[in-house]
Design an enzyme around this catalytic site. Structure first.
Site, mmCIF file in Angstrom:
data_model
loop_
_atom_site.group_PDB
_atom_site.id
_atom_site.type_symbol
_atom_site.label_atom_id
_atom_site.label_comp_id
_atom_site.label_asym_id
_atom_site.label_seq_id
_atom_site.Cartn_x
_atom_site.Cartn_y
_atom_site.Cartn_z
ATOM 1 N N HIS A 47 0.811 -1.213 0.000
ATOM 2 C CA HIS A 47 0.000 0.000 0.000
ATOM 3 C C HIS A 47 0.852 1.274 0.000
ATOM 4 O O HIS A 47 0.509 2.253 -0.636
ATOM 5 C CB HIS A 47 -0.964 0.001 1.197
ATOM 6 N N SER A 88 -5.187 -2.713 4.858
ATOM 7 C CA SER A 88 -3.746 -2.547 4.700
ATOM 8 C C SER A 88 -3.064 -2.909 6.013
ATOM 9 O O SER A 88 -3.512 -2.480 7.075
ATOM 10 C CB SER A 88 -3.434 -1.090 4.340
ATOM 11 N N GLY A 90 -0.053 -1.917 6.861
ATOM 12 C CA GLY A 90 0.646 -0.723 7.322
ATOM 13 C C GLY A 90 -0.253 0.433 7.716
ATOM 14 O O GLY A 90 0.011 1.133 8.692
#
Length: 115
Positions: A47, A88, A90
């Site tokens: 991402h 995601s 992260g």
């Protein structure tokens, strides 16, 4: 000032396939005006690769941005279907409802679902 926000398309995603996407808040530098945009591409392994590509281009327009979260989009342009799902690692999970609303403004004749 809000003119710089008008220059930023709400949605830029690949025309076909399953890929990662991020929901980004774009804000006028030093101001309070903002909008959320969707960016997604198969070329991004992670991402943050999407953000690394998008951020410099947006900063050049005089806006600053921050990632609100991410997920995946499955785009079937033959059947005119978009599916928003996942998250995601992260950035955390994007608000898929916001993403769907943004997609509806561009893909008016599509069936758009989220999980």
């Amino acid at each position: 000032m809000a003119d710089s926000l008008d220059k930023v398309p709400d949605v830029e995603i690949d025309s076909e396939g399953k890929f990662k996407y991020i929901l980004v808040r774009v804000k006028v530098k030093g101001g309070t005006d903002h909008k959320d945009i969707v960016r997604g591409t198969k070329s991004a392994e992670y991402h943050n690769h999407i953000f690394e590509k998008v951020n410099p281009a947006l900063e050049a327009l005089g806006v600053e941005c921050s990632v609100l979260g991410g997920g995946k989009i499955e785009h079937n342009n033959t059947e005119k279907k978009l599916r928003v799902f996942g998250e995601s690692t992260g950035y955390g999970k994007a608000d898929h409802a916001v993403t769907v609303e943004k997609l509806k403004t561009v893909f008016k004749d599509y069936e758009i679902t989220m999980e």
